[in-house]
Write an enzyme that holds these catalytic residues in place. Sequence first.
Site, short mmCIF file in Angstrom:
data_model
loop_
_atom_site.label_atom_id
_atom_site.label_comp_id
_atom_site.label_asym_id
_atom_site.label_seq_id
_atom_site.Cartn_x
_atom_site.Cartn_y
_atom_site.Cartn_z
N GLN A 1 -14.53 2.63 1.54
CA GLN A 1 -13.83 2.32 0.17
C GLN A 1 -13.62 3.39 -0.51
O GLN A 1 -14.14 4.34 -0.84
CB GLN A 1 -14.62 1.22 -0.44
CG GLN A 1 -13.87 0.76 -1.78
CD GLN A 1 -15.12 -0.41 -2.49
OE1 GLN A 1 -16.14 -0.51 -2.21
NE2 GLN A 1 -14.51 -1.09 -3.37
N HIS B 1 -6.91 -5.77 2.47
CA HIS B 1 -5.96 -5.10 3.06
C HIS B 1 -5.24 -6.28 4.36
O HIS B 1 -6.10 -7.06 4.81
CB HIS B 1 -6.29 -3.96 4.04
CG HIS B 1 -7.00 -2.79 3.24
ND1 HIS B 1 -5.99 -1.86 3.10
CD2 HIS B 1 -8.05 -2.43 2.81
CE1 HIS B 1 -6.63 -0.75 2.41
NE2 HIS B 1 -7.95 -1.34 2.25
N ASN C 1 -13.05 -3.18 2.90
CA ASN C 1 -14.06 -1.96 2.72
C ASN C 1 -14.93 -2.22 1.42
O ASN C 1 -14.46 -2.41 0.09
CB ASN C 1 -13.36 -0.78 2.83
CG ASN C 1 -12.47 -0.65 3.97
OD1 ASN C 1 -12.91 -1.00 5.17
ND2 ASN C 1 -11.37 0.00 4.02
N HIS D 1 -10.32 -5.19 -3.14
CA HIS D 1 -8.76 -5.29 -2.59
C HIS D 1 -9.10 -5.89 -1.18
O HIS D 1 -10.17 -5.36 -0.52
CB HIS D 1 -8.06 -4.14 -2.74
CG HIS D 1 -8.70 -2.88 -2.27
ND1 HIS D 1 -9.50 -2.04 -2.92
CD2 HIS D 1 -8.44 -2.32 -1.15
CE1 HIS D 1 -10.04 -1.10 -2.30
NE2 HIS D 1 -9.20 -0.79 -1.03
N ASP E 1 0.73 -1.22 -0.18
CA ASP E 1 0.20 -0.08 0.03
C ASP E 1 1.01 1.31 0.03
O ASP E 1 1.87 1.30 0.77
CB ASP E 1 -1.01 0.27 1.00
CG ASP E 1 -1.99 1.11 1.18
OD1 ASP E 1 -3.24 0.41 1.01
OD2 ASP E 1 -1.85 2.37 1.13
#
Length: 138
Positions: A95, A103, A88, A101, A32
């Site tokens: 989001q 995390h 999210n 995606h 990230d």
Amino acid sequence: MKMDDCIFCKIANGQIPSKTLYEDERFRVILDLGPATKGHALILPKEHSANLYELPDDTAGAVMQLAKKMAYMLREKLHCDGLNLMQNNGATAGQTVEHFHLHIIPRYLDDGQNINFVHGEPSQEELEAVRSEIVGND
Ligand code: AMP
Ligand code: ZN
């Protein structure tokens, strides 16, 4: 959104460079850009789905298997003390990128993060009302 305009489509498929930790035919795992902790990673399916609701079932299963693999890798290499998975869906849930995606957030003692819930204290009756709203009274 057109998939041509999706930044995670481009990253997942290698059209935009990223700090890649893992790649196979279906997924890319990247660091990230704004990490919550050291090693904060994102699992990106190469095929576009906006969120969990759109994610094909077989991809959903494979994502969790890959999360486990990455959890082992991060623990071994970074010696994290714990790990959070977060995913999210919708702006209300936080989001910001509309390409599914997951995390993976390594946790360290005293890392200063606070990824916790504010817990309510419902009565048994209130819990039952929610249960029946979701699954009915049968
Ligand atoms: P979410 O808020 O769940 O949609 O998460 C989006 C995440 O993607 C955030 O943690 C961002 O820091 C991260 N992010 C946004 N753009 C990029 C990028 N180009 N490369 C890597 N991570 C990104
Ligand atoms: Zn996409």
